[in-house]
Design a protein around this motif. Sequence first.
Motif, PDB file in Angstrom:
ATOM      1  N   ALA A  53      40.463  34.394  57.063  1.00  0.00           N
ATOM      2  CA  ALA A  53      39.936  33.452  56.078  1.00  0.00           C
ATOM      3  C   ALA A  53      39.287  34.283  54.974  1.00  0.00           C
ATOM      4  O   ALA A  53      38.511  35.206  55.257  1.00  0.00           O
ATOM      5  N   ILE A  54      39.621  33.953  53.740  1.00  0.00           N
ATOM      6  CA  ILE A  54      39.164  34.751  52.599  1.00  0.00           C
ATOM      7  C   ILE A  54      38.324  33.891  51.660  1.00  0.00           C
ATOM      8  O   ILE A  54      38.759  32.833  51.234  1.00  0.00           O
ATOM      9  N   GLU A  55      37.138  34.374  51.332  1.00  0.00           N
ATOM     10  CA  GLU A  55      36.303  33.719  50.321  1.00  0.00           C
ATOM     11  C   GLU A  55      36.668  34.358  48.979  1.00  0.00           C
ATOM     12  O   GLU A  55      36.045  35.320  48.544  1.00  0.00           O
ATOM     13  N   THR A  56      37.686  33.811  48.350  1.00  0.00           N
ATOM     14  CA  THR A  56      38.269  34.445  47.167  1.00  0.00           C
ATOM     15  C   THR A  56      37.293  34.579  46.001  1.00  0.00           C
ATOM     16  O   THR A  56      37.391  35.528  45.225  1.00  0.00           O
ATOM     17  N   ASP A  57      36.351  33.663  45.865  1.00  0.00           N
ATOM     18  CA  ASP A  57      35.423  33.744  44.733  1.00  0.00           C
ATOM     19  C   ASP A  57      34.433  34.895  44.863  1.00  0.00           C
ATOM     20  O   ASP A  57      33.797  35.270  43.886  1.00  0.00           O
TER      21      ASP A  57
ATOM     22  N   ALA B 126      46.553  34.887  39.910  1.00  0.00           N
ATOM     23  CA  ALA B 126      45.266  34.180  39.840  1.00  0.00           C
ATOM     24  C   ALA B 126      44.083  35.132  39.694  1.00  0.00           C
ATOM     25  O   ALA B 126      44.124  36.284  40.115  1.00  0.00           O
ATOM     26  N   PHE B 127      43.043  34.601  39.090  1.00  0.00           N
ATOM     27  CA  PHE B 127      41.755  35.281  39.006  1.00  0.00           C
ATOM     28  C   PHE B 127      40.730  34.423  39.725  1.00  0.00           C
ATOM     29  O   PHE B 127      40.844  33.195  39.757  1.00  0.00           O
ATOM     30  N   ASN B 128      39.695  35.041  40.284  1.00  0.00           N
ATOM     31  CA  ASN B 128      38.637  34.267  40.921  1.00  0.00           C
ATOM     32  C   ASN B 128      37.536  33.945  39.914  1.00  0.00           C
ATOM     33  O   ASN B 128      37.643  34.253  38.728  1.00  0.00           O
ATOM     34  N   ALA B 129      36.468  33.328  40.380  1.00  0.00           N
ATOM     35  CA  ALA B 129      35.371  32.894  39.508  1.00  0.00           C
ATOM     36  C   ALA B 129      34.669  34.074  38.828  1.00  0.00           C
ATOM     37  O   ALA B 129      34.076  33.907  37.764  1.00  0.00           O
ATOM     38  N   ARG B 130      34.764  35.254  39.417  1.00  0.00           N
ATOM     39  CA  ARG B 130      34.121  36.439  38.852  1.00  0.00           C
ATOM     40  C   ARG B 130      35.048  37.210  37.911  1.00  0.00           C
ATOM     41  O   ARG B 130      34.657  38.229  37.356  1.00  0.00           O
TER      42      ARG B 130
END
Length: 79
Positions: free
Chosen positions: A7-11, A34-38
């Motif tokens: 399980a990956i917390e992508t943000d 894709a890009f994450n929130a950061r």
Amino acid sequence: MVRGTVAIETDRCKGCELCTRVCPQDILHMSREAFNARGYRPVMLVDPEGKCTGCALCALMCPDVVLTIYRYDSRRVAA
């Protein structure tokens, strides 16, 4: 046979690629679209064949603790 998943917390991922380099099954890859929130390209689990063994090497290497490993014994899973 022991299997697992990640399980990956992508943000929270900063795209350092350390987890992708230590994965013995080569199922972790950096996102190309894709890009994450950061603003980083996060790691993604690409495991269509279910090759993950839940070894947790990726989670041990991750400096930001974004990976959670789940392991299960497929012999014990009821059909």
